[in-house]
Every structure is written in C-alpha cells, then in structure tokens.
Design an enzyme around this catalytic site. Sequence first.
Site, PDB file in Angstrom:
ATOM      1  N   LYS A   1       0.827  -1.210   0.000  1.00  0.00           N
ATOM      2  CA  LYS A   1       0.000   0.000   0.000  1.00  0.00           C
ATOM      3  C   LYS A   1       0.861   1.260   0.000  1.00  0.00           C
ATOM      4  O   LYS A   1       0.638   2.175  -0.784  1.00  0.00           O
ATOM      5  CB  LYS A   1      -0.940   0.038   1.214  1.00  0.00           C
ATOM      6  CG  LYS A   1      -1.924  -1.114   1.279  1.00  0.00           C
ATOM      7  CD  LYS A   1      -2.912  -0.943   2.425  1.00  0.00           C
ATOM      8  CE  LYS A   1      -2.286  -1.008   3.802  1.00  0.00           C
ATOM      9  NZ  LYS A   1      -1.755  -2.321   4.203  1.00  0.00           N
TER      10      LYS A   1
ATOM     11  N   ARG B   1      -9.801   0.638   8.804  1.00  0.00           N
ATOM     12  CA  ARG B   1      -9.339  -0.730   9.028  1.00  0.00           C
ATOM     13  C   ARG B   1     -10.337  -1.527   9.853  1.00  0.00           C
ATOM     14  O   ARG B   1     -10.082  -2.697  10.128  1.00  0.00           O
ATOM     15  CB  ARG B   1      -8.022  -0.666   9.822  1.00  0.00           C
ATOM     16  CG  ARG B   1      -6.773  -1.067   9.048  1.00  0.00           C
ATOM     17  CD  ARG B   1      -5.647  -0.976  10.059  1.00  0.00           C
ATOM     18  NE  ARG B   1      -4.412  -1.547   9.668  1.00  0.00           N
ATOM     19  CZ  ARG B   1      -3.395  -0.876   9.129  1.00  0.00           C
ATOM     20  NH1 ARG B   1      -3.526   0.378   8.811  1.00  0.00           N
ATOM     21  NH2 ARG B   1      -2.251  -1.484   8.897  1.00  0.00           N
TER      22      ARG B   1
ATOM     23  N   ARG C   1      11.418  -5.835   4.782  1.00  0.00           N
ATOM     24  CA  ARG C   1      11.164  -4.428   4.425  1.00  0.00           C
ATOM     25  C   ARG C   1      12.064  -3.467   5.215  1.00  0.00           C
ATOM     26  O   ARG C   1      12.300  -3.641   6.396  1.00  0.00           O
ATOM     27  CB  ARG C   1       9.699  -4.119   4.734  1.00  0.00           C
ATOM     28  CG  ARG C   1       9.329  -2.669   4.503  1.00  0.00           C
ATOM     29  CD  ARG C   1       7.874  -2.522   4.297  1.00  0.00           C
ATOM     30  NE  ARG C   1       7.073  -2.951   5.430  1.00  0.00           N
ATOM     31  CZ  ARG C   1       5.742  -2.910   5.421  1.00  0.00           C
ATOM     32  NH1 ARG C   1       5.094  -2.481   4.363  1.00  0.00           N
ATOM     33  NH2 ARG C   1       5.057  -3.296   6.484  1.00  0.00           N
TER      34      ARG C   1
ATOM     35  N   ARG D   1      11.071  -1.520  10.715  1.00  0.00           N
ATOM     36  CA  ARG D   1       9.960  -1.205  11.617  1.00  0.00           C
ATOM     37  C   ARG D   1       9.869  -2.210  12.760  1.00  0.00           C
ATOM     38  O   ARG D   1      10.048  -3.401  12.560  1.00  0.00           O
ATOM     39  CB  ARG D   1       8.646  -1.198  10.836  1.00  0.00           C
ATOM     40  CG  ARG D   1       8.348   0.122  10.207  1.00  0.00           C
ATOM     41  CD  ARG D   1       7.182   0.052   9.258  1.00  0.00           C
ATOM     42  NE  ARG D   1       5.986  -0.576   9.814  1.00  0.00           N
ATOM     43  CZ  ARG D   1       4.804  -0.587   9.198  1.00  0.00           C
ATOM     44  NH1 ARG D   1       4.675   0.004   8.024  1.00  0.00           N
ATOM     45  NH2 ARG D   1       3.771  -1.174   9.733  1.00  0.00           N
TER      46      ARG D   1
ATOM     47  N   ARG E   1      -0.738  -8.975  12.805  1.00  0.00           N
ATOM     48  CA  ARG E   1      -1.324  -7.973  11.898  1.00  0.00           C
ATOM     49  C   ARG E   1      -2.149  -8.650  10.790  1.00  0.00           C
ATOM     50  O   ARG E   1      -3.199  -8.144  10.409  1.00  0.00           O
ATOM     51  CB  ARG E   1      -0.206  -7.091  11.315  1.00  0.00           C
ATOM     52  CG  ARG E   1       0.367  -6.127  12.362  1.00  0.00           C
ATOM     53  CD  ARG E   1       1.730  -5.605  11.986  1.00  0.00           C
ATOM     54  NE  ARG E   1       1.716  -4.818  10.780  1.00  0.00           N
ATOM     55  CZ  ARG E   1       2.787  -4.631  10.008  1.00  0.00           C
ATOM     56  NH1 ARG E   1       3.944  -5.180  10.301  1.00  0.00           N
ATOM     57  NH2 ARG E   1       2.685  -3.886   8.945  1.00  0.00           N
TER      58      ARG E   1
HETATM   59  P1  AMP Z   1       0.644   0.470   8.739  1.00  0.00           P
HETATM   60  O1  AMP Z   1       1.791   1.392   8.583  1.00  0.00           O
HETATM   61  O2  AMP Z   1      -0.568   0.898   7.959  1.00  0.00           O
HETATM   62  O3  AMP Z   1       1.006  -0.970   8.522  1.00  0.00           O
HETATM   63  O4  AMP Z   1       0.202   0.571  10.279  1.00  0.00           O
HETATM   64  C1  AMP Z   1       1.079   0.210  11.324  1.00  0.00           C
HETATM   65  C2  AMP Z   1       0.319   0.002  12.629  1.00  0.00           C
HETATM   66  O5  AMP Z   1      -0.337   1.226  13.001  1.00  0.00           O
HETATM   67  C3  AMP Z   1      -0.812  -1.015  12.569  1.00  0.00           C
HETATM   68  O6  AMP Z   1      -0.355  -2.340  12.757  1.00  0.00           O
HETATM   69  C4  AMP Z   1      -1.692  -0.552  13.736  1.00  0.00           C
HETATM   70  O7  AMP Z   1      -1.119  -0.884  14.991  1.00  0.00           O
HETATM   71  C5  AMP Z   1      -1.601   0.960  13.582  1.00  0.00           C
HETATM   72  N1  AMP Z   1      -2.648   1.482  12.671  1.00  0.00           N
HETATM   73  C6  AMP Z   1      -2.451   2.089  11.453  1.00  0.00           C
HETATM   74  N2  AMP Z   1      -3.623   2.435  10.907  1.00  0.00           N
HETATM   75  C7  AMP Z   1      -4.587   2.034  11.782  1.00  0.00           C
HETATM   76  C8  AMP Z   1      -6.009   2.082  11.773  1.00  0.00           C
HETATM   77  N3  AMP Z   1      -6.669   2.613  10.752  1.00  0.00           N
HETATM   78  N4  AMP Z   1      -6.657   1.573  12.848  1.00  0.00           N
HETATM   79  C9  AMP Z   1      -6.003   1.038  13.893  1.00  0.00           C
HETATM   80  N5  AMP Z   1      -4.674   0.934  13.952  1.00  0.00           N
HETATM   81  C10 AMP Z   1      -3.954   1.433  12.911  1.00  0.00           C
END
Ligand code: AMP
Length: 209
Positions: A13, A88, A127, A155, A166
Amino acid sequence: MRMILVGPPGAGKGTQAARLIDTYRIPHISSGDMLRAAVKDGTALGIEADKFMKAGKLVPDEVVIGMILERVAKPDCAAGFMLDGFPRTAPQAEALDQAMRAAKVELDAVVLIEVPDALLEERAVGRRSDPQTGAIYHLKYNPPPPDIAGRLVHRKDDTIDAVTMRVQKYHSETAPIIPFYLGKGILRRVDGVGDPDVITRRITAALNG
Ligand code: AMP
C-alpha cells in the site's frame, strides 16, 4: 479523486501510494505514518498508540478516527485525498462515511490490493525504509543502493510475531469492511503479486476502467 487503499500488511500500500499521488496530485494520508510520527514525537496519542503498534494490534478506533477525520478536513484535502491504512475496522468505515456525507462529498474508489497470506511475512520481515526520503525497499526484492544501506530503518512491527498478529487482525477486522464498498460499487480489486511497476499499472487501469 477521493480514494482508499486497502490490503493486508505488506501488500504494498505504502509503495503504491507514493507512486499514485504523483499521478493524481492528492495528499497521501497514511494512518500508520501519522501514528509512527506521533510515537517518535512522544505525544500523548503516540504514547497510547505505541503499545498496540509494537504488538501488531490495532490502535483503538476512537484514537485513529479523530486523527484521520481532523486530517481530511484540512484545506489540502478539499479536492481529494488518498487514504492508506484507514479505515481498518467497521466503526472506522462508518465514521468516514458519516463525515463524508456531512461534507457532501463522495468516495470515488476503494482499491483492494490482494496478496496471499503466504507471501506477507517475507515481504514485511525484509522491508526497510529510508527515514530521509520515505522510500521503501526490500532486502531481496527491491534492494536499496549500498550507499544508503546504513541509514535504513526496520519497523518494530515488521517482526514475524507482529506480522502474524497484523495478518490475523486484517482478516478479522479489516476484510469485513470490503462488502460495504462492494455494495457502493466503488471497490476495485487488484492483484498485488508482481513487479511494483506492473502493479501501479494495474491500479491505474482499474481506476480508469
Ligand atoms: P501500517 O503502517 O498501515 O502498517 O500501520 C502500522 C500500525 O499502526 C498497525 O499495525 C496498527 O497498529 C496501527 N494502525 C495504522 N492504521 C490504523 C487504523 N486505521 N486503525 C487502527 N490501527 C492502525
């Protein structure tokens, strides 16, 4: 263009969003990036979010919804935006829908990037990102130039345990929102396996089709 990118962790994404905003000239709003910035800055929101993120769990809806609705109400989003990683959960999708109805604007597209679970762990664990440019690399599939290798970041939630959690959360919390957008007739499914350039072309074709 008002659009959302949905997909499991490691679907690409962030990589695709960075390419698409050049074409569509809209702000890229990544909930994950905003939360990581809050963690880094040590804000109250960041301190709250950090414990969930480290474990690969979702940050509570009330925290994320407020943060994103505030962001999309900013003037630079008036003509469009690309949401990456939000919504999400069902309550997040409902809150966004309600806010957009109140603002009398509509979503144009929800792009679902599909990648089989079996590929996600390797994608996430390999990554690395460049804190200076935001560029995303993969040690095997998109190796970084050797001169910047030393400054790349891995990360905290790109570990096997956190990725497993996740992916599980994606299936239990996020996948159920897909029928909502399917029902609205704006869901575009894209095969996320392959070369990133090819996937960008698939997304563009799906958006234009
Ligand atoms: P991402 O960078 O989109 O993979 O997000 C990393 C982490 O941030 C996720 O595993 C969640 O812990 C948190 N996170 C990001 N977006 C959301 C969301 N829309 N709702 C809840 N947690 C989120």
